[in-house]
Write a protein that holds these residues in place. Structure first.
Motif, PDB file in Angstrom:
ATOM      1  N   LYS A  68       0.866  -1.176   0.000  1.00  0.00           N
ATOM      2  CA  LYS A  68       0.000   0.000   0.000  1.00  0.00           C
ATOM      3  C   LYS A  68       0.906   1.230   0.000  1.00  0.00           C
ATOM      4  N   ILE A  69       0.733   2.088  -0.995  1.00  0.00           N
ATOM      5  CA  ILE A  69       1.593   3.256  -1.162  1.00  0.00           C
ATOM      6  C   ILE A  69       0.727   4.508  -1.268  1.00  0.00           C
ATOM      7  N   LEU A  70       1.058   5.538  -0.500  1.00  0.00           N
ATOM      8  CA  LEU A  70       0.392   6.828  -0.590  1.00  0.00           C
ATOM      9  C   LEU A  70       1.234   7.724  -1.498  1.00  0.00           C
ATOM     10  N   TRP A  71       0.629   8.212  -2.566  1.00  0.00           N
ATOM     11  CA  TRP A  71       1.331   9.035  -3.564  1.00  0.00           C
ATOM     12  C   TRP A  71       0.838  10.475  -3.418  1.00  0.00           C
ATOM     13  N   LEU A  72       1.725  11.371  -3.030  1.00  0.00           N
ATOM     14  CA  LEU A  72       1.408  12.788  -2.882  1.00  0.00           C
ATOM     15  C   LEU A  72       1.960  13.542  -4.088  1.00  0.00           C
ATOM     16  N   SER A  73       1.104  14.346  -4.726  1.00  0.00           N
ATOM     17  CA  SER A  73       1.485  15.007  -5.968  1.00  0.00           C
ATOM     18  C   SER A  73       1.199  16.505  -5.898  1.00  0.00           C
ATOM     19  N   HIS A  74       2.051  17.291  -6.547  1.00  0.00           N
ATOM     20  CA  HIS A  74       1.863  18.733  -6.609  1.00  0.00           C
ATOM     21  C   HIS A  74       1.009  19.147  -7.795  1.00  0.00           C
ATOM     22  N   ILE A  75       0.630  18.203  -8.639  1.00  0.00           N
ATOM     23  CA  ILE A  75      -0.194  18.484  -9.811  1.00  0.00           C
ATOM     24  C   ILE A  75      -1.041  17.254 -10.104  1.00  0.00           C
ATOM     25  N   VAL A  76      -2.274  17.465 -10.548  1.00  0.00           N
ATOM     26  CA  VAL A  76      -3.118  16.327 -10.922  1.00  0.00           C
ATOM     27  C   VAL A  76      -2.429  15.599 -12.083  1.00  0.00           C
ATOM     28  N   PRO A  77      -2.003  14.350 -11.873  1.00  0.00           N
ATOM     29  CA  PRO A  77      -1.124  13.685 -12.856  1.00  0.00           C
ATOM     30  C   PRO A  77      -1.875  13.056 -14.034  1.00  0.00           C
ATOM     31  N   TYR A  78      -2.613  13.880 -14.740  1.00  0.00           N
ATOM     32  CA  TYR A  78      -3.334  13.433 -15.931  1.00  0.00           C
ATOM     33  C   TYR A  78      -3.824  14.685 -16.669  1.00  0.00           C
ATOM     34  N   PRO A  79      -3.877  14.653 -18.017  1.00  0.00           N
ATOM     35  CA  PRO A  79      -3.411  13.603 -18.933  1.00  0.00           C
ATOM     36  C   PRO A  79      -1.901  13.683 -19.127  1.00  0.00           C
ATOM     37  N   ASN A  85       0.687  -2.701  -7.204  1.00  0.00           N
ATOM     38  CA  ASN A  85       0.460  -2.343  -5.811  1.00  0.00           C
ATOM     39  C   ASN A  85      -0.851  -1.584  -5.678  1.00  0.00           C
ATOM     40  N   GLU A  86      -1.261  -1.363  -4.431  1.00  0.00           N
ATOM     41  CA  GLU A  86      -2.431  -0.521  -4.166  1.00  0.00           C
ATOM     42  C   GLU A  86      -1.936   0.891  -3.867  1.00  0.00           C
ATOM     43  N   VAL A  87      -2.197   1.804  -4.784  1.00  0.00           N
ATOM     44  CA  VAL A  87      -1.692   3.167  -4.671  1.00  0.00           C
ATOM     45  C   VAL A  87      -2.856   4.120  -4.437  1.00  0.00           C
ATOM     46  N   HIS A  88      -2.727   4.957  -3.411  1.00  0.00           N
ATOM     47  CA  HIS A  88      -3.721   5.987  -3.113  1.00  0.00           C
ATOM     48  C   HIS A  88      -3.127   7.347  -3.471  1.00  0.00           C
ATOM     49  N   LEU A  89      -3.908   8.172  -4.140  1.00  0.00           N
ATOM     50  CA  LEU A  89      -3.416   9.449  -4.670  1.00  0.00           C
ATOM     51  C   LEU A  89      -4.051  10.630  -3.944  1.00  0.00           C
ATOM     52  N   VAL A  90      -3.198  11.530  -3.454  1.00  0.00           N
ATOM     53  CA  VAL A  90      -3.657  12.830  -2.961  1.00  0.00           C
ATOM     54  C   VAL A  90      -2.880  13.891  -3.726  1.00  0.00           C
ATOM     55  N   SER A  91      -3.598  14.751  -4.430  1.00  0.00           N
ATOM     56  CA  SER A  91      -2.950  15.676  -5.351  1.00  0.00           C
ATOM     57  C   SER A  91      -3.456  17.096  -5.162  1.00  0.00           C
ATOM     58  N   PHE A  92      -2.536  18.040  -5.254  1.00  0.00           N
ATOM     59  CA  PHE A  92      -2.922  19.435  -5.353  1.00  0.00           C
ATOM     60  C   PHE A  92      -3.496  19.714  -6.737  1.00  0.00           C
ATOM     61  N   ILE A  93      -4.337  20.752  -6.815  1.00  0.00           N
ATOM     62  CA  ILE A  93      -4.951  21.162  -8.074  1.00  0.00           C
ATOM     63  C   ILE A  93      -4.221  22.391  -8.608  1.00  0.00           C
ATOM     64  N   GLN A  94      -3.502  22.236  -9.694  1.00  0.00           N
ATOM     65  CA  GLN A  94      -2.969  23.393 -10.416  1.00  0.00           C
ATOM     66  C   GLN A  94      -3.966  23.719 -11.524  1.00  0.00           C
ATOM     67  N   ARG A  95      -4.566  24.872 -11.437  1.00  0.00           N
ATOM     68  CA  ARG A  95      -5.687  25.207 -12.296  1.00  0.00           C
ATOM     69  C   ARG A  95      -5.276  25.498 -13.747  1.00  0.00           C
ATOM     70  N   GLU A  96      -4.123  26.118 -13.931  1.00  0.00           N
ATOM     71  CA  GLU A  96      -3.730  26.556 -15.270  1.00  0.00           C
ATOM     72  C   GLU A  96      -3.635  25.414 -16.281  1.00  0.00           C
ATOM     73  N   LEU A 119       3.073   6.478 -11.906  1.00  0.00           N
ATOM     74  CA  LEU A 119       1.918   6.125 -11.064  1.00  0.00           C
ATOM     75  C   LEU A 119       1.183   4.923 -11.633  1.00  0.00           C
ATOM     76  N   ARG A 120       0.959   4.923 -12.939  1.00  0.00           N
ATOM     77  CA  ARG A 120       0.250   3.818 -13.578  1.00  0.00           C
ATOM     78  C   ARG A 120       1.016   2.504 -13.430  1.00  0.00           C
ATOM     79  N   GLU A 121       2.314   2.534 -13.679  1.00  0.00           N
ATOM     80  CA  GLU A 121       3.100   1.310 -13.584  1.00  0.00           C
ATOM     81  C   GLU A 121       3.129   0.790 -12.147  1.00  0.00           C
ATOM     82  N   LEU A 122       3.273   1.685 -11.182  1.00  0.00           N
ATOM     83  CA  LEU A 122       3.298   1.270  -9.781  1.00  0.00           C
ATOM     84  C   LEU A 122       1.947   0.702  -9.356  1.00  0.00           C
TER      85      LEU A 122
END
Length: 425
Positions: free
Chosen positions: A2-13, A33-44, A26-29
């Motif tokens: 179980k891995i918690l992934w913290l991101s500074h940008i929504v990682p898509y597309p 594994n079971e990966v949970h994503l918490v991401s900041f929203i960069q609006r631009e 993120l996709r490969e991991l």
């Protein structure tokens, strides 16, 4: 795991730069594994790619939820207030931490991390950039990995050295030195650091020799970026990037103002396609005056331009990390003419997978050489594709990342058992 992934940008597309690296890793991991994503929203970037932030978030949430059973998006505080970013920029001059760190300080993010880590036992936490390191204290007993898309202090100091405006140069140098101090203080608190290249690892270890690093290189989706069936148009060049990013913008201005006039004299029939969001107004005006200099702005799929160009030109001489646009070009089999800095951390070979140039006359000479020599273009095209298949496929890179996390989790679990046994004794 179980891995918690913290991101500074929504990682898509996965369209360019940080989005490409973050999404594919993120996709490969998540496939193993079971990966949970918490991401900041960069609006631009959401507005640029979807035309509407909320619609973009809905689409991103749907796609990322197919990979991660938990997906949370958190607003960036400074983006929620009018003039918030400018105000933070000014205030950060007087704070201990630089702007790059103050940017992602967020009570909402801390509350989300605390809630998840209290209810779920994670084997590891992934911090996708140094700016997220302010939240490391929330997971003191969990193995933590800090990813470096660039070595931020090195990139800032390099930019300062290239800046001509003395006030901007002074500010960038000030920020770079503060970032360097922050890296020195914070990096040793992480169990492992992942970088894009051996060169970036060396730069990071130069900041703090006590830390551990693992190279997880940038890569290419070789099934998406591959030579197509279109015939390459003779005498056609391409350069692609997001031009609000300083290294890309600086490279484009150098190309338009200095390389293009020389190239136009040497190769009167040459044409170039400039692809990507936010081109400077002066470059757009040049395109109006010169039909051979074509500016297209943001496009949904860059492959149509990469597939038909005879040469990819990349005059980037700033920034850090490894350049995804270079890997994309190599994967598409386009002969590459580039500044050596644009190829840092990528195992290209002069004369086989790249022709190097720095000055306008060198660019003109290398491009003229390639346009006149079809056999050389074909050799470089085959060598470029072979290189990315062997070393830069996200399939193999994703396996490296998984194995690194598995080893780290085993070490952490072993250390925890050892501490428990000592306490029992």
């Amino acid at each position: 795991m179980k891995i918690l992934w913290l991101s500074h940008i929504v990682p898509y597309p996965p369209k360019g730069g940080v989005l490409q690296r973050s999404y594919h890793l993120l996709r490969e991991l998540a496939q193993r594994n079971e990966v949970h994503l918490v991401s900041f929203i960069q609006r631009e970037p959401l507005m640029r790619m979807f035309g509407d932030v909320e619609r973009g978030l809905d689409e991103c949430r749907e796609r990322l939820s197919s990979l991660c059973p938990i997906v949370r998006f958190i607003p960036i505080p400074s983006e929620e207030r009018p003039w918030g970013k400018k105000s933070l920029l000014l205030r950060s001059v007087l704070t201990r931490d630089p702007y790059s760190i103050n940017w992602l300080k967020s009570a909402a993010m801390r509350a989300e991390i605390e809630m998840l880590t209290k209810t779920i036992s994670y084997d590891a936490v992934h911090f996708d950039t140094i700016s997220l390191a302010v939240h490391r204290d929330l997971v003191p007993h969990t193995a933590c990995v800090l990813n470096h898309h660039n070595i931020e202090s090195h990139m800032m100091l390099r930019r300062a050295s290239n800046e001509r405006n003395w006030l901007a140069r002074a500010y960038l140098y000030y920020e770079g030195r503060r970032l360097q101090r922050y890296e020195r203080d914070m990096c040793r608190r992480f169990d492992m650091h992942t970088t894009c290249s051996e060169l970036d690892s060396e730069r990071l270890v130069a900041v703090d020799s006590a830390i551990a690093t693992t190279v997880i290189p940038n890569g290419v989706d070789i099934d998406y970026f591959k030579p197509g069936n279109a015939s390459r148009q003779p005498n056609t060049l391409v350069f692609a990037g997001r031009y609000s990013a300083y290294p890309n913008r600086r490279a484009l201005m150098f190309l338009a103002n200095e390389i293009w006039p020389v190239l136009r004299q040497e190769c009167p029939d040459v044409r170039i396609d400039i692809v990507g969001a936010d081109p400077p107004a002066s470059v757009v005006e040049l395109a109006r005056q010169d039909p051979r200099f074509r500016v297209h702005g943001f496009v949904d799929d860059v492959r149509a331009y990469l597939d038909t160009a005879a040469v990819y030109i990349c005059p980037i001489k700033d920034g850090g990390g490894t350049k995804l646009k270079v890997l994309d070009a190599l994967a598409m089999g386009i002969p590459l003419v580039a500044d050596p800095i644009a190829c840092e951390g990528i195992e290209v070979v002069e004369g086989q997978t790249v022709l190097y140039a720095s000055s306008p006359t060198e660019y003109a000479a290398r491009i003229k050489q390639l346009l006149a020599d079809g056999e050389l273009r074909q050799r470089m095209s085959r060598s470029a594709r072979r290189l990315v298949e062997q070393q830069y496929s996200y399939r193999s890179i994703g396996l490296q990342l998984h194995e690194m996390y598995a080893s780290l989790a085993d070490s952490s679990e072993g250390a925890m058992r050892s501490r428990t046994n000592v306490c029992r004794a």
